[in-house]
Write a protein that holds these residues in place. Sequence first.
Motif, PDB file in Angstrom:
ATOM      1  N   UNK A 192       1.002  -1.251   0.529  1.00  0.00           N
ATOM      2  CA  UNK A 192       0.272  -0.312  -0.380  1.00  0.00           C
ATOM      3  C   UNK A 192       0.849   1.489   0.137  1.00  0.00           C
ATOM      4  N   UNK A 193       2.101   1.012   0.402  1.00  0.00           N
ATOM      5  CA  UNK A 193       3.200   2.362   0.918  1.00  0.00           C
ATOM      6  C   UNK A 193       3.542   2.659  -0.346  1.00  0.00           C
ATOM      7  N   UNK A 194       4.456   3.181  -0.947  1.00  0.00           N
ATOM      8  CA  UNK A 194       5.270   3.696  -1.765  1.00  0.00           C
ATOM      9  C   UNK A 194       6.433   2.457  -1.754  1.00  0.00           C
ATOM     10  N   UNK A 195       6.883   1.479  -1.757  1.00  0.00           N
ATOM     11  CA  UNK A 195       7.631   0.989  -1.109  1.00  0.00           C
ATOM     12  C   UNK A 195       8.877   0.933  -2.743  1.00  0.00           C
ATOM     13  N   UNK A 196       8.157   0.253  -3.577  1.00  0.00           N
ATOM     14  CA  UNK A 196       8.675   0.331  -5.391  1.00  0.00           C
ATOM     15  C   UNK A 196       8.881   1.604  -5.587  1.00  0.00           C
ATOM     16  N   UNK A 197       8.647   3.037  -5.526  1.00  0.00           N
ATOM     17  CA  UNK A 197       8.853   4.023  -5.349  1.00  0.00           C
ATOM     18  C   UNK A 197      10.387   4.416  -4.940  1.00  0.00           C
ATOM     19  N   UNK A 198      10.199   4.308  -3.275  1.00  0.00           N
ATOM     20  CA  UNK A 198      11.547   4.561  -2.299  1.00  0.00           C
ATOM     21  C   UNK A 198      12.579   3.571  -2.875  1.00  0.00           C
ATOM     22  N   UNK A 199      12.192   2.366  -3.675  1.00  0.00           N
ATOM     23  CA  UNK A 199      13.070   1.351  -3.448  1.00  0.00           C
ATOM     24  C   UNK A 199      14.456   1.705  -4.527  1.00  0.00           C
ATOM     25  N   UNK A 200      13.252   1.957  -6.335  1.00  0.00           N
ATOM     26  CA  UNK A 200      13.656   2.744  -7.278  1.00  0.00           C
ATOM     27  C   UNK A 200      14.902   4.057  -7.040  1.00  0.00           C
ATOM     28  N   UNK A 201      13.392   4.872  -6.294  1.00  0.00           N
ATOM     29  CA  UNK A 201      15.386   6.846  -6.112  1.00  0.00           C
ATOM     30  C   UNK A 201      16.031   6.448  -4.858  1.00  0.00           C
ATOM     31  N   UNK A 202      16.144   4.852  -4.568  1.00  0.00           N
ATOM     32  CA  UNK A 202      17.649   4.563  -3.744  1.00  0.00           C
ATOM     33  C   UNK A 202      17.926   4.558  -4.561  1.00  0.00           C
ATOM     34  N   UNK A 203      18.058   2.974  -5.550  1.00  0.00           N
ATOM     35  CA  UNK A 203      18.831   2.287  -5.706  1.00  0.00           C
ATOM     36  C   UNK A 203      19.893   2.972  -7.031  1.00  0.00           C
ATOM     37  N   UNK A 204      18.542   4.417  -7.899  1.00  0.00           N
ATOM     38  CA  UNK A 204      18.792   5.076  -8.803  1.00  0.00           C
ATOM     39  C   UNK A 204      19.765   6.259  -7.726  1.00  0.00           C
ATOM     40  N   UNK A 205      19.720   7.049  -7.268  1.00  0.00           N
ATOM     41  CA  UNK A 205      20.424   8.129  -6.218  1.00  0.00           C
ATOM     42  C   UNK A 205      21.709   7.583  -6.403  1.00  0.00           C
ATOM     43  N   UNK A 206      22.189   5.911  -5.971  1.00  0.00           N
ATOM     44  CA  UNK A 206      23.806   5.734  -6.198  1.00  0.00           C
ATOM     45  C   UNK A 206      24.314   5.684  -7.763  1.00  0.00           C
ATOM     46  N   UNK A 207      23.779   5.015  -8.648  1.00  0.00           N
ATOM     47  CA  UNK A 207      23.843   4.806 -10.553  1.00  0.00           C
ATOM     48  C   UNK A 207      24.070   6.219 -10.867  1.00  0.00           C
ATOM     49  N   UNK A 208      23.412   7.471 -10.214  1.00  0.00           N
ATOM     50  CA  UNK A 208      23.736   8.642 -10.365  1.00  0.00           C
ATOM     51  C   UNK A 208      24.616   9.152 -10.129  1.00  0.00           C
ATOM     52  N   UNK A 209      25.465   8.826  -8.236  1.00  0.00           N
ATOM     53  CA  UNK A 209      26.566   9.613  -7.929  1.00  0.00           C
ATOM     54  C   UNK A 209      27.457   8.448  -8.275  1.00  0.00           C
ATOM     55  N   UNK A 210      27.012   8.268  -9.168  1.00  0.00           N
ATOM     56  CA  UNK A 210      28.605   6.890  -9.324  1.00  0.00           C
ATOM     57  C   UNK A 210      28.832   6.476 -11.230  1.00  0.00           C
ATOM     58  N   UNK A 211      27.970   7.859 -11.106  1.00  0.00           N
ATOM     59  CA  UNK A 211      28.137   7.726 -13.343  1.00  0.00           C
ATOM     60  C   UNK A 211      27.909   6.075 -13.723  1.00  0.00           C
ATOM     61  N   UNK A 212      27.115   5.704 -13.009  1.00  0.00           N
ATOM     62  CA  UNK A 212      25.886   4.707 -13.997  1.00  0.00           C
ATOM     63  C   UNK A 212      24.991   4.714 -14.307  1.00  0.00           C
ATOM     64  N   UNK A 213      25.932   4.905 -15.634  1.00  0.00           N
ATOM     65  CA  UNK A 213      24.174   5.814 -16.799  1.00  0.00           C
ATOM     66  C   UNK A 213      23.005   4.594 -17.306  1.00  0.00           C
ATOM     67  N   UNK A 214      22.826   3.584 -17.011  1.00  0.00           N
ATOM     68  CA  UNK A 214      21.686   2.950 -17.332  1.00  0.00           C
ATOM     69  C   UNK A 214      21.356   2.896 -16.149  1.00  0.00           C
ATOM     70  N   UNK A 215      19.695   2.444 -16.820  1.00  0.00           N
ATOM     71  CA  UNK A 215      19.289   2.551 -15.780  1.00  0.00           C
ATOM     72  C   UNK A 215      18.625   0.957 -15.210  1.00  0.00           C
ATOM     73  N   UNK A 216      18.506   1.065 -13.797  1.00  0.00           N
ATOM     74  CA  UNK A 216      18.960   0.051 -13.221  1.00  0.00           C
ATOM     75  C   UNK A 216      17.775  -1.601 -13.810  1.00  0.00           C
TER      76      UNK A 216
END
Length: 448
Positions: free
Chosen positions: A43-67
Amino acid sequence: MTQLPNRAPSAALLDRVWSTLGLAPVEVDSGAPFAHAVPLESRLATADLAWASVRAVCLAAGVDSLPDPDRIAVAYRSDRVLTVDGRAPDVWSPYSGFFRASDGWIRTHGNYPHHAMRLLTGLGLGIDAAGEDVRAAILTQSAADAVDRIVDAGGLAVPVLPEDPIHDAQLRSAPLLQVDRMPSPSGEEPRRRDGDDRRAPLTGTRVLDLTRVIAGPVCSRTLALLGADVLRVDPPQLPEPEWQHFDTGHGKRSTLLDAGTERFDELLAEADVVVLGYRPAALARLGLSASALIERHPSLVIAELSAWGDDHPSRAGFDSLVQAESGIAMIETPDGDRPGVLPAQALDHSAGYLLAASIISLLERRRREGGGWVVRTSLRRVAAELLGMPRSSGSRSVSGSERERVLDLAAHTATFDVAGQTITTARSALPGLDLAAPHRWGSDQPRW
């Protein structure tokens, strides 16, 4: 029909994280071609929280591909896919879980032997008590009395409470990631990294890992994935369940060492990053608080994680307990009576990825601006963030296609040989990067 992800909550969270870290707003994901939502149905936005958290690492590390959303889901539920020599370990103790009291519910945690012993002592039970004995003992008491007795004995228990929107709004008024810059004395220079490989941007960075269980180890495992030399240090008197280290120990070395030794001080003096995951009060007693470490080594980057935040420095906790007391458990109730859980220990995993993203960003800021840097968050603060995101009022049923995606594990798990044992674990949630095998817990020498 395959559910499309809700771009707005994850993009908004990324923007808040980036602003906190002193970076430009994230625009790269505004029209990103997501294949489907992360299959973590709640019911809560678990999927969005998970996506944003992993994507934050990708962006910080210069990983261009989407997870890959499927891989994120498997990584967040890694304890459910872990096998050792083909067998799934017993993850939960019979003393851990929801127990009905005379006037409500409580949640306990007894996975560590010392926590189990204290829980039984608080309930007046012997060391051979079964889970049903615990259930019967709690049922005769009010929730408040049962929690008080367990906590007074040094055990871990919380009442299952409804959400408190006013308190959560107060928590959200502070940053999700609290960043503080500590100016270095004149002439103080951080140790320089040895290289700048785009696939391993943290090559040459030394990380001292003083964490346990999930959130902190996920953070340091992610740093190791990106090339850092990570040394996990545990006190010899607190054994770690073998399966738990196999689940989150990838790419790290692991040693047993008392924090009061000269050797520990030598390791600390050569570190770039320290990740702290113990109670703030316990760290202060050991002289390992972020402020004490920065005073001794002014150019460190320090990440500090706690369960309940600085307002409760002496209070221990775990993801499951925070879910119960914050109101998440009753929001996720399966029937309106019994408490429920998120589809993964998402507070832990998200805190770990967000801290890893912060460390990567703060290392770069230290290179540009100098000084030492401290970033803090707590599982309770992550819970408040999740509780403030848009939620669904519908059922938690998972469609057949989503269930198949989650359970189709061949592409999302990896197998390692660790000292003669066959370990199968979830693969990295970061695209294009593969986790290295975990070492046995405590099997390495205390040196860089």
